[in-house]
Write a protein that holds these residues in place. Structure first.
Motif, PDB file in Angstrom:
ATOM      1  N   ALA A 180       0.844  -1.213   0.000  1.00 40.16           N
ATOM      2  CA  ALA A 180       0.000   0.000   0.000  1.00 40.16           C
ATOM      3  C   ALA A 180       0.873   1.254   0.000  1.00 40.16           C
ATOM      4  O   ALA A 180       0.554   2.263  -0.644  1.00 40.16           O
ATOM      5  CB  ALA A 180      -0.929  -0.015   1.210  1.00 40.16           C
ATOM      6  N   GLU A 181       1.987   1.200   0.729  1.00 33.40           N
ATOM      7  CA  GLU A 181       2.884   2.353   0.773  1.00 33.40           C
ATOM      8  C   GLU A 181       3.538   2.589  -0.592  1.00 33.40           C
ATOM      9  O   GLU A 181       3.728   3.733  -1.021  1.00 33.40           O
ATOM     10  CB  GLU A 181       3.947   2.137   1.848  1.00 33.40           C
ATOM     11  N   SER A 182       3.856   1.521  -1.292  1.00 31.64           N
ATOM     12  CA  SER A 182       4.458   1.706  -2.620  1.00 31.64           C
ATOM     13  C   SER A 182       3.435   2.310  -3.594  1.00 31.64           C
ATOM     14  O   SER A 182       3.806   2.907  -4.603  1.00 31.64           O
ATOM     15  CB  SER A 182       5.044   0.395  -3.157  1.00 31.64           C
ATOM     16  N   ALA A 192     -10.396  -2.203 -14.108  1.00 28.72           N
ATOM     17  CA  ALA A 192      -9.730  -1.155 -13.330  1.00 28.72           C
ATOM     18  C   ALA A 192     -10.052   0.223 -13.916  1.00 28.72           C
ATOM     19  O   ALA A 192     -10.282   1.202 -13.189  1.00 28.72           O
ATOM     20  CB  ALA A 192      -8.226  -1.395 -13.326  1.00 28.72           C
ATOM     21  N   ASP A 193     -10.093   0.276 -15.225  1.00 31.40           N
ATOM     22  CA  ASP A 193     -10.393   1.508 -15.935  1.00 31.40           C
ATOM     23  C   ASP A 193     -11.797   2.024 -15.555  1.00 31.40           C
ATOM     24  O   ASP A 193     -11.987   3.207 -15.254  1.00 31.40           O
ATOM     25  CB  ASP A 193     -10.331   1.121 -17.421  1.00 31.40           C
ATOM     26  N   GLN A 194     -12.752   1.127 -15.530  1.00 37.21           N
ATOM     27  CA  GLN A 194     -14.124   1.528 -15.210  1.00 37.21           C
ATOM     28  C   GLN A 194     -14.263   1.945 -13.744  1.00 37.21           C
ATOM     29  O   GLN A 194     -14.928   2.934 -13.428  1.00 37.21           O
ATOM     30  CB  GLN A 194     -15.093   0.371 -15.513  1.00 37.21           C
ATOM     31  N   VAL A 195     -13.613   1.180 -12.854  1.00 40.81           N
ATOM     32  CA  VAL A 195     -13.699   1.538 -11.432  1.00 40.81           C
ATOM     33  C   VAL A 195     -13.037   2.900 -11.210  1.00 40.81           C
ATOM     34  O   VAL A 195     -13.566   3.770 -10.507  1.00 40.81           O
ATOM     35  CB  VAL A 195     -13.042   0.438 -10.555  1.00 40.81           C
ATOM     36  N   ALA A 196     -11.886   3.118 -11.850  1.00 42.35           N
ATOM     37  CA  ALA A 196     -11.195   4.409 -11.706  1.00 42.35           C
ATOM     38  C   ALA A 196     -12.065   5.547 -12.229  1.00 42.35           C
ATOM     39  O   ALA A 196     -12.078   6.648 -11.653  1.00 42.35           O
ATOM     40  CB  ALA A 196      -9.853   4.369 -12.440  1.00 42.35           C
ATOM     41  N   ASP A 197     -12.809   5.302 -13.301  1.00 41.28           N
ATOM     42  CA  ASP A 197     -13.705   6.341 -13.832  1.00 41.28           C
ATOM     43  C   ASP A 197     -14.741   6.764 -12.790  1.00 41.28           C
ATOM     44  O   ASP A 197     -15.013   7.952 -12.616  1.00 41.28           O
ATOM     45  CB  ASP A 197     -14.459   5.825 -15.070  1.00 41.28           C
ATOM     46  N   VAL A 198     -15.313   5.776 -12.111  1.00 39.34           N
ATOM     47  CA  VAL A 198     -16.326   6.086 -11.084  1.00 39.34           C
ATOM     48  C   VAL A 198     -15.700   6.930  -9.975  1.00 39.34           C
ATOM     49  O   VAL A 198     -16.236   7.979  -9.579  1.00 39.34           O
ATOM     50  CB  VAL A 198     -16.921   4.785 -10.481  1.00 39.34           C
ATOM     51  N   LEU A 199     -14.536   6.486  -9.485  1.00 41.08           N
ATOM     52  CA  LEU A 199     -13.914   7.192  -8.359  1.00 41.08           C
ATOM     53  C   LEU A 199     -13.500   8.605  -8.771  1.00 41.08           C
ATOM     54  O   LEU A 199     -13.685   9.565  -8.010  1.00 41.08           O
ATOM     55  CB  LEU A 199     -12.701   6.412  -7.839  1.00 41.08           C
ATOM     56  N   PHE A 252      -6.692  -3.666  -6.393  1.00 38.67           N
ATOM     57  CA  PHE A 252      -6.911  -2.217  -6.330  1.00 38.67           C
ATOM     58  C   PHE A 252      -5.580  -1.466  -6.423  1.00 38.67           C
ATOM     59  O   PHE A 252      -5.435  -0.520  -7.205  1.00 38.67           O
ATOM     60  CB  PHE A 252      -7.647  -1.834  -5.038  1.00 38.67           C
ATOM     61  N   LEU A 253      -4.605  -1.909  -5.649  1.00 39.34           N
ATOM     62  CA  LEU A 253      -3.326  -1.183  -5.593  1.00 39.34           C
ATOM     63  C   LEU A 253      -2.581  -1.247  -6.926  1.00 39.34           C
ATOM     64  O   LEU A 253      -2.010  -0.256  -7.391  1.00 39.34           O
ATOM     65  CB  LEU A 253      -2.441  -1.752  -4.482  1.00 39.34           C
ATOM     66  N   ASP A 254      -2.593  -2.413  -7.562  1.00 42.89           N
ATOM     67  CA  ASP A 254      -1.800  -2.595  -8.783  1.00 42.89           C
ATOM     68  C   ASP A 254      -2.511  -2.119 -10.041  1.00 42.89           C
ATOM     69  O   ASP A 254      -1.868  -1.761 -11.023  1.00 42.89           O
ATOM     70  CB  ASP A 254      -1.451  -4.083  -8.983  1.00 42.89           C
ATOM     71  N   LYS A 255      -3.849  -2.148 -10.012  1.00 45.24           N
ATOM     72  CA  LYS A 255      -4.560  -1.862 -11.260  1.00 45.24           C
ATOM     73  C   LYS A 255      -5.329  -0.552 -11.219  1.00 45.24           C
ATOM     74  O   LYS A 255      -5.294   0.222 -12.169  1.00 45.24           O
ATOM     75  CB  LYS A 255      -5.511  -3.023 -11.576  1.00 45.24           C
ATOM     76  N   VAL A 256      -6.048  -0.294 -10.117  1.00 47.63           N
ATOM     77  CA  VAL A 256      -6.876   0.924 -10.085  1.00 47.63           C
ATOM     78  C   VAL A 256      -6.024   2.156  -9.772  1.00 47.63           C
ATOM     79  O   VAL A 256      -6.190   3.211 -10.399  1.00 47.63           O
ATOM     80  CB  VAL A 256      -8.043   0.778  -9.079  1.00 47.63           C
ATOM     81  N   VAL A 257      -5.082   2.016  -8.825  1.00 46.40           N
ATOM     82  CA  VAL A 257      -4.265   3.189  -8.460  1.00 46.40           C
ATOM     83  C   VAL A 257      -3.544   3.787  -9.676  1.00 46.40           C
ATOM     84  O   VAL A 257      -3.610   5.010  -9.902  1.00 46.40           O
ATOM     85  CB  VAL A 257      -3.306   2.870  -7.287  1.00 46.40           C
ATOM     86  N   PRO A 258      -2.872   2.979 -10.525  1.00 42.77           N
ATOM     87  CA  PRO A 258      -2.224   3.585 -11.710  1.00 42.77           C
ATOM     88  C   PRO A 258      -3.219   4.306 -12.627  1.00 42.77           C
ATOM     89  O   PRO A 258      -2.884   5.339 -13.218  1.00 42.77           O
ATOM     90  CB  PRO A 258      -1.603   2.378 -12.430  1.00 42.77           C
TER      91      PRO A 258
END
Ligand code: FMN
Length: 441
Positions: free
Chosen positions: A43-45, A373-380, A406-412
């Motif tokens: 999570a820190e990374s 991840a792309d779709q979830v990031a769009d919502v957020l 979440f950390l590897d795919k949505v965060v980027p």
């Protein structure tokens, strides 16, 4: 760039009550530092603002008047006491915030002030405190009472509790330290002050017996929905964990809560509103929908009903699981605000109690976006840009892969959209959240 704030809800088994049964979930185990450490560093990374560890003071034992349905349906073994776990994580991380729940109903403010100040010192200013009033009679019974404190009373106690804790943190003024070896004068006693607190619930002389925490005051978090909650939180909280599955209602809550904060003379920017989300992420939308279907199929109605019974402090085991939900909200003495909305929804949709248990077990009534991840990031990103949220508490449906997704795919994806940082701005949790350091007057 302004950044949304992200808290990662750290649990042993995930939030989705079917999560622990999924083939991708790790086998539940007793509290394990290696697993916690790996997750914290991951999570820190990803530059997550803070880890968050929730807490309850009993094994849920309201459903059927026993802990049996909890033990039989849910993964319950791996939950460490939050401040103990966070102190261990302070030693292996350097930037990420370390926030945990401590109840104001069943603790003493002097003890809690010391524990949180210690965590703040040992972590170099990364402590956060989710102050909750607790929810159930089961918790009361482990602390010398037969019944949980009444809703209004426990929020009055919370307000006084916070006031005492913060006064203790403020009881060492700058310039107290002299440490003059030659003269033998170590400290300036006039820079330490008793707080002489005498209120409805507590009598505390003070001062505290350790120096002011690096953050001045560890970050104050509150979670809830009710009017009693709002009164206390608008006056004091710096981070709000909310339950807002609907975007329009989340925007209304955001606007009205920030207005309440401003009306009390505080800066609305100094309160960060973070709704909870349970993201179900796949490589494609189709895969995410498939995963969602698999997870839903794994929720036992009794798992949801035992969780809800404890949260409401009302035994849903007393009702026929196949009968339709009716309006029993006047019997809820636990978490009121959230469950009034849940019961209204169940009635509107004609759910039975078993269906309600299953539905609740799927998301705990949080926003639960399903997609790539792309779709979830769009919502957020949309919720953030349209001021429905300052960020989110991310509650992975299962562990640890739900968190990794979440950390590897949505965060980027959030970083690529310019709504989430790629490096920490400072080293304390306050700096990361964009909160100022309160001065001791
Ligand atoms: C993200 C999140 C985390 C929470 N963590 C805890 C917790 O650790 N312990 C607890 O007793 N309640 C927890 N709660 C529940 C609330 O703090 C609180 O008990 C309840 O919702 C308040 O009820 P009220 O709306 O009737 O005031 C949490 C709620 C949310 C949204």
């Amino acid at each position: 760039m302004s950044s949304m704030n992200l808290a990662l809800f750290v649990s042993d088994a995930g939030t989705h009550l079917g999560g622990w049964r999924h083939p991708r979930a790790a086998a539940p185990q007793p509290p394990d530092l290696a697993a916690l450490r790996a997750l914290a560093l991951h999570a820190e990374s990803a530059c997550i603002d803070t880890l968050f560890i929730a807490d309850k003071l009993a094994l849920d034992d309201i459903h059927g008047g026993s802990f049996a349905s909890t033990v039989e349906t849910r993964a319950i073994g791996g939950h460490a006491e939050p401040l103990t776990a966070l102190a261990a994580l302070a030693g292996v991380t350097t930037r990420i915030g370390l926030a945990g729940t401590v109840s104001s109903s069943y603790s003493q403010p002097y003890t809690v002030a010391r524990m949180l100040a210690s965590l703040d010192h040992l972590s170099g200013g990364r402590a956060g405190w989710n102050v909750v009033t607790s929810v159930s009679d089961g918790e009361a019974r482990n602390h010398g009472l037969a019944q949980h404190l009444e809703h209004g009373e426990r929020y009055r106690r919370a307000a006084e509790f916070i006031e005492v804790v913060q006064a203790l943190w403020d009881s060492w003024l700058p310039g107290w330290e002299i440490a003059d070896k030659a003269s033998g004068v170590y400290g300036d006693a006039s820079r330490l002050r008793a707080i002489d607190h005498a209120g409805e619930f507590f009598r505390v002389k003070g001062p505290i017996n350790l120096p002011r925490p690096p953050q001045g005051r560890p970050v104050l978090i509150q979670a809830g929905v009710s009017d009693d909650f709002r009164r206390v939180a608008a006056a004091r909280a710096e981070v709000i964990f909310s339950v807002q599955p609907d975007e329009a209602k989340a925007r209304d809550f955001y606007r009205s809560f920030k207005a309440e904060v401003a009306a009390l003379g505080r800066s609305p920017e100094q309160v960060r509103i973070l709704p909870g989300i349970v993201p179900v992420i796949g490589a494609t939308e189709r895969e995410a929908r498939e995963l969602d279907r698999e997870l839903r199929a794994l929720v036992l109605p009794r798992a949801g009903l035992s969780f809800m019974s404890a949260s409401m402090n009302h035994d849903l085991g007393a009702y026929d699981p196949d009968s339709k939900v009716f309006d029993f909200t006047d019997r809820i003495t636990g978490s009121k605000g959230r469950f009034e909305a849940v019961v209204r929804k169940a009635i509107a949709e004609g759910l039975t109690f078993a269906q309600l248990g299953k539905w609740y077990g799927e998301s705990l009534s949080f926003l639960a976006p399903v997609g790539s991840a792309d779709q979830v990031a769009d919502v957020l990103a949309r919720w953030y840009r349209e001021r429905a949220a300052d960020g989110f508490v991310v509650l992975p449906p299962f562990m640890p892969d739900g968190a990794r997704d979440f950390l590897d795919k949505v965060v980027p994806e959030l970083q690529a959209r310019g709504v989430f940082r790629s490096a920490y701005a400072g080293s304390t949790l306050r700096e990361t959240l964009g909160l100022t350091v309160p001065q001791a007057e």
